[in-house]
Design a protein around this motif. Structure first.
Motif, mmCIF file in Angstrom:
data_model
loop_
_atom_site.group_PDB
_atom_site.id
_atom_site.type_symbol
_atom_site.label_atom_id
_atom_site.label_comp_id
_atom_site.label_asym_id
_atom_site.label_seq_id
_atom_site.Cartn_x
_atom_site.Cartn_y
_atom_site.Cartn_z
ATOM 1 N N PRO A 165 9.962 3.647 -0.641
ATOM 2 C CA PRO A 165 9.415 4.934 -1.109
ATOM 3 C C PRO A 165 7.908 5.094 -0.988
ATOM 4 O O PRO A 165 7.401 6.224 -1.017
ATOM 5 C CB PRO A 165 9.835 4.960 -2.593
ATOM 6 C CG PRO A 165 10.963 3.997 -2.709
ATOM 7 C CD PRO A 165 10.666 2.920 -1.717
ATOM 8 N N ALA A 166 7.160 3.990 -0.865
ATOM 9 C CA ALA A 166 5.696 4.103 -0.774
ATOM 10 C C ALA A 166 5.314 4.706 0.571
ATOM 11 O O ALA A 166 5.660 4.168 1.627
ATOM 12 C CB ALA A 166 5.050 2.732 -0.952
ATOM 13 N N LEU A 167 4.572 5.830 0.537
ATOM 14 C CA LEU A 167 4.256 6.598 1.739
ATOM 15 C C LEU A 167 2.783 6.493 2.104
ATOM 16 O O LEU A 167 1.922 6.282 1.247
ATOM 17 C CB LEU A 167 4.612 8.078 1.527
ATOM 18 C CG LEU A 167 6.002 8.404 1.003
ATOM 19 C CD1 LEU A 167 6.144 9.910 0.823
ATOM 20 C CD2 LEU A 167 7.070 7.871 1.940
ATOM 21 N N ASP A 168 2.495 6.683 3.412
ATOM 22 C CA ASP A 168 1.101 6.771 3.855
ATOM 23 C C ASP A 168 0.634 8.220 3.744
ATOM 24 O O ASP A 168 1.356 9.105 3.272
ATOM 25 C CB ASP A 168 0.946 6.216 5.273
ATOM 26 C CG ASP A 168 1.795 6.953 6.300
ATOM 27 O OD1 ASP A 168 2.187 8.122 6.038
ATOM 28 O OD2 ASP A 168 2.096 6.379 7.361
ATOM 29 N N ARG A 169 -0.589 8.498 4.205
ATOM 30 C CA ARG A 169 -1.155 9.839 4.056
ATOM 31 C C ARG A 169 -0.416 10.892 4.876
ATOM 32 O O ARG A 169 -0.533 12.088 4.609
ATOM 33 C CB ARG A 169 -2.635 9.831 4.443
ATOM 34 C CG ARG A 169 -2.915 9.425 5.871
ATOM 35 C CD ARG A 169 -4.395 9.434 6.200
ATOM 36 N NE ARG A 169 -4.634 9.100 7.589
ATOM 37 C CZ ARG A 169 -4.506 9.961 8.592
ATOM 38 N NH1 ARG A 169 -4.159 11.220 8.352
ATOM 39 N NH2 ARG A 169 -4.741 9.583 9.846
ATOM 40 N N CYS A 170 0.367 10.439 5.892
ATOM 41 C CA CYS A 170 1.132 11.393 6.704
ATOM 42 C C CYS A 170 2.528 11.666 6.136
ATOM 43 O O CYS A 170 3.250 12.513 6.654
ATOM 44 C CB CYS A 170 1.269 10.872 8.134
ATOM 45 S SG CYS A 170 -0.285 10.774 9.037
ATOM 46 N N GLY A 171 2.907 10.945 5.088
ATOM 47 C CA GLY A 171 4.211 11.154 4.485
ATOM 48 C C GLY A 171 5.294 10.242 5.020
ATOM 49 O O GLY A 171 6.484 10.471 4.765
ATOM 50 N N SER A 212 0.844 -1.204 0.000
ATOM 51 C CA SER A 212 0.000 0.000 0.000
ATOM 52 C C SER A 212 0.875 1.248 0.000
ATOM 53 O O SER A 212 2.091 1.196 0.175
ATOM 54 C CB SER A 212 -0.921 -0.002 1.214
ATOM 55 O OG SER A 212 -0.165 -0.011 2.412
ATOM 56 N N GLY A 213 0.246 2.400 -0.181
ATOM 57 C CA GLY A 213 0.963 3.666 -0.172
ATOM 58 C C GLY A 213 1.365 4.122 -1.562
ATOM 59 O O GLY A 213 1.321 3.357 -2.532
ATOM 60 N N LYS A 214 1.759 5.385 -1.654
ATOM 61 C CA LYS A 214 2.186 5.982 -2.925
ATOM 62 C C LYS A 214 3.472 6.767 -2.718
ATOM 63 O O LYS A 214 3.712 7.313 -1.639
ATOM 64 C CB LYS A 214 1.097 6.915 -3.460
ATOM 65 C CG LYS A 214 -0.207 6.220 -3.830
ATOM 66 C CD LYS A 214 -1.223 7.211 -4.364
ATOM 67 C CE LYS A 214 -2.518 6.519 -4.744
ATOM 68 N NZ LYS A 214 -3.529 7.472 -5.271
ATOM 69 N N VAL A 215 4.281 6.828 -3.773
ATOM 70 C CA VAL A 215 5.533 7.590 -3.672
ATOM 71 C C VAL A 215 5.219 9.085 -3.692
ATOM 72 O O VAL A 215 4.163 9.505 -4.190
ATOM 73 C CB VAL A 215 6.501 7.233 -4.820
ATOM 74 C CG1 VAL A 215 6.918 5.780 -4.746
ATOM 75 C CG2 VAL A 215 5.873 7.541 -6.179
#
Length: 616
Positions: free
Chosen positions: A423-429, A163-166
């Motif tokens: 590199p994949a980040l959560d909503r808090c960065g 999960s998460g986005k760069v």
């Protein structure tokens, strides 16, 4: 024809020159070997340690040589790498012998490289202290290979979370592969372990903020620094246009505070010299491992810097800066520090340096002031994980700092530092996999800042060997029994501790409680914990013997009653004459302690009159 003859003469000269060089090389290596051998023979300090190492790694061919290959493998299992700067002399000596004696049977066996005993001692003599600590389990993590196995399990567990986005605010970060995942560890004793994509360079981004703060504190002192930047969590977004009630940035871990601390580092120097100073400080923090600078990221940061420029102008409007600032130069310096490159490997050494109070674990160099490191870790604990800082402090209880490139620096004070990269980040960065690993690590290990070492029985404490853990728990149990601390005994019972555990002399908690006269402890151990009533120590004494010897008749009576109820044969010394029993068979339900018969013609001494004579 003449050309052919000239070629033959030239080839002959080359052959002779090669033979001379070869002979010279062999002579040089023989001289070097003899010097190493003499150094090993003349060694006196810690010679007993070297003798033990020779025995430990004796070659299997019964030649009396020492197997260097197995020796190096043992160092690797303990966490020491051959590239460790503290082993440089040993590494050079071994490399020199390998290069010049590759085909010399004196140095090889079926199971690897072998040296004779004196050569081996000469090779390790300059590094014997760290070698001895590593091979005797005297480093901070004694069973390092066990920790590595757990970390490998956690790595595989967290790898499944995709999960998460760069980060996408600049194209250079958006291009990174979200599947990248690496973990590197560096303990305060320089033990190293890495798994995954640990050699991929990334920009350190916001993980530069605690280092900038520590440098500024070492340069100016914390009082001066905190006259321009606060210490409180902001409760707001990391780049929000807001100041505290004193018109200062809330803390050095948000953008406004980091811009401020950057302005305090060597402010009178030219920006090129300031960058060189910081770069060399980072070089020392990494112990000379990989450190770079990503110019493309730097240029992109400048181009997408509207919010940071707004923060800088907002602070200048409120007269936050200590002196007139060239805001463009100040922000350039801040962007440069965010654009420094590291790998998981080198970043873990930075985290290890913070865990070690500012001393680089692999070089021993004091890079940062201990007080500055302490203040830095406090702020990392409360403010280091963007808008997730409070929850992270609650759940993980460790200082950490994240960056939008996907890196997290995790510090376990006085134990080790970790660099986590994905590199994949959560909503808090924050890195999704990095945060997950931090939680799993604290769930499995006794690392949370507020973990109770004695009460967290299910957690693993890798700082101790299993024998040390058992000895520590036995010591606590026996001390509580001897002191009559029933609360502690009850707590250990709830922890499912083995309450029949004995010390070296075979003495149990029941032995000590009986000897010290703590009847409430004896009763609890017998009735609630069902401990063995007739356990024998190394002298063959049972708890009832200790109670009788100490004159505790109530405990003696209680123990004998438990003998009868449990169907255990009563010791001969407590048969009638000493103790009178209502029934001598194994089904007796009660036991009565009787007084010894008095001699005829004696008068009982009055206990209230110590000076009363005995009348015969």
């Amino acid at each position: 024809m003449q050309t052919v003859v000239e070629d033959q003469l030239l080839a002959s000269k080359r052959s002779k020159l090669t033979r001379r060089r070869s002979s010279g090389n062999l002579g040089d290596i023989e001289k070097k070997l003899e010097q190493i051998r003499q150094n090993g023979q003349n060694r006196h300090t810690l010679s007993h340690v070297e003798d033990k190492l020779c025995e430990m790694f004796r070659a299997s061919d019964k030649s009396g040589r020492v197997n260097v290959t197995k020796f190096l493998e043992a160092l690797a299992l303990a966490g020491l790498r051959q590239t460790d700067p503290r082993l440089v002399e040993m590494r050079r000596a071994i490399a020199s012998i390998q290069a010049n004696c590759a085909s010399d049977v004196r140095f090889w066996a079926s199971d690897g490289l072998c040296f004779d005993e004196d050569v081996f001692k000469g090779v390790i003599m300059d590094n014997i202290d760290i070698i001895h600590k590593a091979l005797t389990g005297d480093l901070v993590i004694p069973h390092f290979e066990s920790l590595c196995e757990h970390l490998e399990e956690l790595y595989e567990l967290c790898e499944k979370d995709d999960s998460g986005k760069v980060a996408s605010y600049i194209p250079q970060l958006e291009r990174f592969d979200p599947s990248l995942w690496g973990i590197s560890v560096c303990t305060v004793d320089g033990q190293r372990y890495s798994i995954g994509d640990v050699s991929v360079p990334f920009t350190i981004q916001s993980t530069s903020k605690p280092i900038s703060y520590a440098i500024a504190c070492a340069e100016k002192g914390p009082e001066y620094v905190h006259s321009f930047v606060g210490q409180e969590p902001s409760g707001r977004s990391f780049n929000e246009l807001v100041l505290d009630n004193s018109l200062k940035p809330h803390n050095p871990m948000i953008n406004a505070g980091a811009i401020m601390t950057s302005s305090l580092i060597k402010p009178t120097m030219a920006i090129a010299d300031r960058f060189d100073f910081v770069f060399q400080t980072y070089r020392r923090l990494t112990g000379g491992e990989y450190l770079g600078f990503n110019n493309a990221v730097y240029l992109s940061e400048r181009q997408a810097a509207d919010r940071n420029f707004a923060l800088a102008y907002f602070m200048r409007e409120n007269k936050c800066f200590p002196h007139v600032q060239d805001l463009g130069e100040t922000l350039d310096f801040y962007f440069q520090m965010c654009s420094l490159e590291a790998t998981c490997e080198s970043a873990s050494v930075i985290a290890g340096t913070l865990a070690n109070g500012g001393i680089c674990p692999i070089t021993g160099e004091a890079v940062l002031e201990p007080s500055a490191v302490r203040n830095t870790l406090c702020l990392m604990h409360s403010c280091g994980m963007y808008d997730y800082s409070g929850q992270f402090a609650f759940k993980c209880g460790l200082p950490a700092k994240s960056g939008v490139s996907g890196v997290i620096l995790l510090v376990i004070p006085n134990v080790m530092g970790l660099a986590l990269y994905s590199p994949a980040l959560d909503r808090c960065g924050n890195s999704v996999r990095g945060v997950k690993l931090c939680k799993e690590l604290v769930y499995r290990f006794n690392f949370h800042h507020f973990d109770n070492v004695s009460a967290s029985g299910e957690k693993i404490d890798p700082r101790k060997t299993s024998n040390e853990k058992r000895a520590d728990m036995v010591h606590r149990l026996l001390f509580a029994a001897a002191a009559g601390d029933l609360t502690a005994i009850k707590r250990y019972s709830l922890m499912e501790m083995h309450l029949e555990a004995a010390d070296y002399d075979g003495r149990t908690a029941l032995h000590l409680a009986a000897a010290e006269g703590h009847v409430h402890i004896v009763r609890f151990l017998l009735q609630k914990c069902s401990v063995l009533v007739d356990a024998k120590d190394r002298w063959g004494s049972a708890p009832v013997d200790d109670a009788q010897l100490a004159g505790h008749e109530d405990i003696t009576k209680l123990l004998l009653k438990h003998y009868v109820e449990s169907g255990i044969t009563i010791p001969d010394s407590f048969q009638p004459g000493e103790v009178k029993l209502n029934n001598l068979n194994s089904k007796m339900k009660d036991t009565v302690i009787t007084e010894k018969p008095k001699k005829q013609g004696t008068k009982e001494r009055n206990s209230s009159d110590e000076n009363a004579p005995v009348v015969k």
